[in-house]
Design an enzyme around this catalytic site. Sequence first.
Site, PDB file in Angstrom:
ATOM      1  N   HIS A 313       0.719  -1.357   0.265  1.00 20.40           N
ATOM      2  CA  HIS A 313      -0.024   0.061   0.089  1.00 20.40           C
ATOM      3  C   HIS A 313       0.872   1.220   0.062  1.00 20.40           C
ATOM      4  CE1 HIS A 313      -3.828  -2.011   1.081  1.00 20.40           C
ATOM      5  NE2 HIS A 313      -3.208  -2.775   1.421  1.00 20.40           N
ATOM      6  N   LYS A 491      -8.039  13.139   5.471  1.00 22.13           N
ATOM      7  CA  LYS A 491      -6.976  11.775   5.564  1.00 22.13           C
ATOM      8  C   LYS A 491      -6.123  12.032   6.480  1.00 22.13           C
ATOM      9  CE  LYS A 491      -6.257  13.160   0.962  1.00 22.13           C
ATOM     10  NZ  LYS A 491      -6.471  12.034   0.263  1.00 22.13           N
ATOM     11  N   ARG A 492      -5.525  10.903   6.694  1.00 17.46           N
ATOM     12  CA  ARG A 492      -4.519  10.798   7.950  1.00 17.46           C
ATOM     13  C   ARG A 492      -3.480  12.005   7.630  1.00 17.46           C
ATOM     14  NH1 ARG A 492       0.159   7.498   7.797  1.00 17.46           N
ATOM     15  NH2 ARG A 492      -0.055   6.969   5.467  1.00 17.46           N
ATOM     16  N   LYS A 497       1.186  13.671   1.764  1.00 20.40           N
ATOM     17  CA  LYS A 497      -0.305  14.182   1.453  1.00 20.40           C
ATOM     18  C   LYS A 497      -0.320  15.471   1.102  1.00 20.40           C
ATOM     19  CE  LYS A 497      -2.175   9.852   3.476  1.00 20.40           C
ATOM     20  NZ  LYS A 497      -2.566   8.997   2.762  1.00 20.40           N
ATOM     21  N   THR A 598      -8.523   6.448  -1.492  1.00 23.68           N
ATOM     22  CA  THR A 598      -9.838   5.962  -1.672  1.00 23.68           C
ATOM     23  C   THR A 598     -10.948   7.205  -1.395  1.00 23.68           C
ATOM     24  OG1 THR A 598      -9.591   5.018   0.513  1.00 23.68           O
ATOM     25  CG2 THR A 598      -9.540   3.743  -1.458  1.00 23.68           C
ATOM     26  N   LYS A 602     -14.677   8.068  -3.079  1.00 25.79           N
ATOM     27  CA  LYS A 602     -15.991   8.487  -2.420  1.00 25.79           C
ATOM     28  C   LYS A 602     -16.409   9.780  -2.629  1.00 25.79           C
ATOM     29  CE  LYS A 602     -13.922   5.949   1.328  1.00 25.79           C
ATOM     30  NZ  LYS A 602     -12.953   6.205   2.615  1.00 25.79           N
TER      31      LYS A 602
HETATM   32  C1  G1P Z   1      -2.864   3.682   2.283  1.00 24.13           C
HETATM   33  C2  G1P Z   1      -2.325   4.515   1.261  1.00 24.13           C
HETATM   34  C3  G1P Z   1      -3.389   4.894   0.356  1.00 24.13           C
HETATM   35  C4  G1P Z   1      -4.376   3.649  -0.303  1.00 24.13           C
HETATM   36  C5  G1P Z   1      -4.932   2.862   1.008  1.00 24.13           C
HETATM   37  C6  G1P Z   1      -5.499   1.916   0.599  1.00 24.13           C
HETATM   38  O1  G1P Z   1      -3.726   4.624   2.937  1.00 24.13           O
HETATM   39  O2  G1P Z   1      -1.594   5.358   1.658  1.00 24.13           O
HETATM   40  O3  G1P Z   1      -2.880   5.443  -0.992  1.00 24.13           O
HETATM   41  O4  G1P Z   1      -5.437   4.083  -0.958  1.00 24.13           O
HETATM   42  O5  G1P Z   1      -3.716   2.540   1.925  1.00 24.13           O
HETATM   43  O6  G1P Z   1      -4.801   0.937  -0.187  1.00 24.13           O
HETATM   44  P1  G1P Z   1      -3.491   5.518   4.435  1.00 24.13           P
HETATM   45  O7  G1P Z   1      -3.358   4.821   5.429  1.00 24.13           O
HETATM   46  O8  G1P Z   1      -2.052   6.336   3.624  1.00 24.13           O
HETATM   47  O9  G1P Z   1      -4.538   6.545   4.362  1.00 24.13           O
END
Ligand code: G1P
Length: 754
Positions: A313, A491-492, A497, A598, A602
């Site tokens: 990921h 997002k985190r 990011k 993701t 959404k």
């Molecule tokens: C991580 C990746 C993100 C991906 C997600 C699911 O999420 O950084 O790009 O869409 O896994 O595969 P994050 O924990 O950074 O939000």
Amino acid sequence: MNLDTLSLQQFGQPLSDITDSQVFELLLQVVKSKSDALPLNNGKKRLYYISAEFLIGKLLSNNLINLGIYNDVKEQLSKAGHSLEDVEELEVEPSLGNGGLGRLAACFIDSMSTLGLPGDGVGLMYHFGLFHQKFLNRQQTTVPDAWVSDDKWLEDEKTSFTVEFRDFSVTSELYSIDVLGYCREKKNRLRLFDLQTIDESLVSDDAIDFDKTALKKNLTLFLYPDDSDEDGQLLRVYQQYFMVSNAAQLIVKEAVERGSNVHDLADYVVIQINDTHPTMVIPELIRILTEKYGISFEESVDIVSSLVAYTNHTILAEALEKWPLKFIEKVSPKIASIIKKLDEHIRSTISDPSVQIIIDNKVHMANLAIHYGFSINGVAALHTKILEETELKPFFDLYPEKFSNKTNGITFRRWLMGCNPELAEYLDVLLGDSWRASAHLEELLAYRDNDEVLNKLQEIKQAAKDRMSRFLQDNQNAKVINDSIIDVQVKRFHEYKRQQMLLLYLIWKYFDIKSGHLPKHPITVIFGGKAAPAYVAAQDIIHAILVLSSLIANDADVSPYLQVIMIENYNVTAAEHVIPAAEISEQISLASKEASGTSNMKFMLNGAVTVCTVDGANVEIADLVGEKNIYTFGASSDEVVNLYECKGYKVQEFYEKPEIKPLVDFLISPEFISLGNEERLERLHKNLCSEDWFMTLLDLEVYIATKERVFDDYEDRRSWLQKSLVNIAMAGTFSSDRTIAEYNDEIWHLTPDK
Ligand code: G1P
């Protein structure tokens, strides 16, 4: 099902006379009695999706939807004077995840059930989750997120295993939560291991630190406990081994119960590991097969290697785990010795030092998973390409057949039907309701020039904006400016990011408004997300956002036109309010760094228009909607990779530009510092102008220009609504049902239970 009759039976009062908490209790019973009665999806071969996180969100509405009784319940409640929304507020959100990784796992188990695939999620039951975020003095503070005692869905499976560490052993307790599929008469489960001897009293109410060495009592207290010291790092290894040892024991036990003689385990089991956290399941299974079943080491390795698949990921080095071998030796010498044997085998057969498992006495978990798994996949086309051509090239050269792409997806049950029922119902009117099962929305394109439809979409968006405003008002007393444009980045928090880039844009906009350029529509920018407790730079960014938010709110010249809201303790529930309301979706990571994203999916599904770099799944979104319906900007992934490789990014050159310097320097201006913490702001300033590892300043000017174009275009309401419609129509590809069908066709090969 008549809720009034049930209410009379249960409380001796009609539905209209009972309280919302009684309604909640009633609905729980309805859902539970229905889901208890559902059998499990069956099949010879079963999938186990092992993940450190499952960010599942509240379950009541989702289960009502999947049981096909959501509308009926909503109507009966409304006739009796109750609102399902108010009742839902009473549910506690489980705290089992952090960001996209965990939310993806939650969407995946929903889709697995929906497709009738026999398979469970497997993870840990963290009593206090990641943490509950609170803002104090415009800074993030962290307190335990206690949820287990209020949870209504957990069932004790009455199953335990012993996990043996080097110096002691512990006993687990298995809990599970039913995972219902959409309109399916069978179910799967999310199975969560807890420590029988867990001791919540190690944690006080107001802080997340605890004795990290009290291993017999603390293994399932927190997700990702602080690992800034050695005790914390060791605790993570203990936790991971606890998770996978339990998982492996469960998996083998159930396979044997289904008829496996263990030599044929791969006919009965497939394991998908979500990122590297569960990698030790490989040596643990080898240990069980050799020790308990007397299978030779070589055969055990072959068996295990043919049933474990790994999803990557991220390409960020910091997130590709590398544990000191001595830590693993301390946790389990047996596992360490198996890893050493696996490493020796690779050394003796492959000369390339970069693909070894143990490098400089550290165990490279991804390398272990790739050599001894049968599949590795990335989560968006660009990400997989980067893995194959750059980050994992030596592995791709060795095993091209193991690599594939599985672009992420989201469940439409939660991210459209659940969070935006008005839009879902209107799509039924326009398209019929078959999209609910198929996720095919493209027929909506036929309405692109239909003013009635466009106006209705605007009305639905306005209703969602009103709902979000009420939520923010009730939860944190934030008042959204009337009729403002809703621009969101949730997002985190992580520097790659680039929440800090939106922060710098906001400073630019603040200056612009101060100088008399008033926006035609007021703008509300909403941030949400948590920063890891040990990640100081991310906390500095949160602090600067909170300072700017106050500074603008206190400025009578600017506050009618611009506001910044940072959602406190952003979680799935908050997302369900914000995403339907968003008009602009911010996806501004440094190209090459965001594996997929993701929230981008959404947002588009709910009609927001994306402002993005050419990164992750944004690339696929752009291909689908066409350039007129998305705003892309910034350096490309190849350019960025090249800049890193030749150390070509000179931040000073960008910082010194007259267009940029005042924006960055404003962070340490007297106005800013008077509201903030000088140390944090100076550190952030220094970071941005002397290092800027994620190249914020590289893309800043073109980002500002793009945002201004977006706000101008917003004024042409018809054309904006057309963009919004195209985004909704093209979102079908991003259904997690599609993603899971691809995993099954190409990796798992399970037979759906009809
Ligand atoms: C991580 C990746 C993100 C991906 C997600 C699911 O999420 O950084 O790009 O869409 O896994 O595969 P994050 O924990 O950074 O939000």
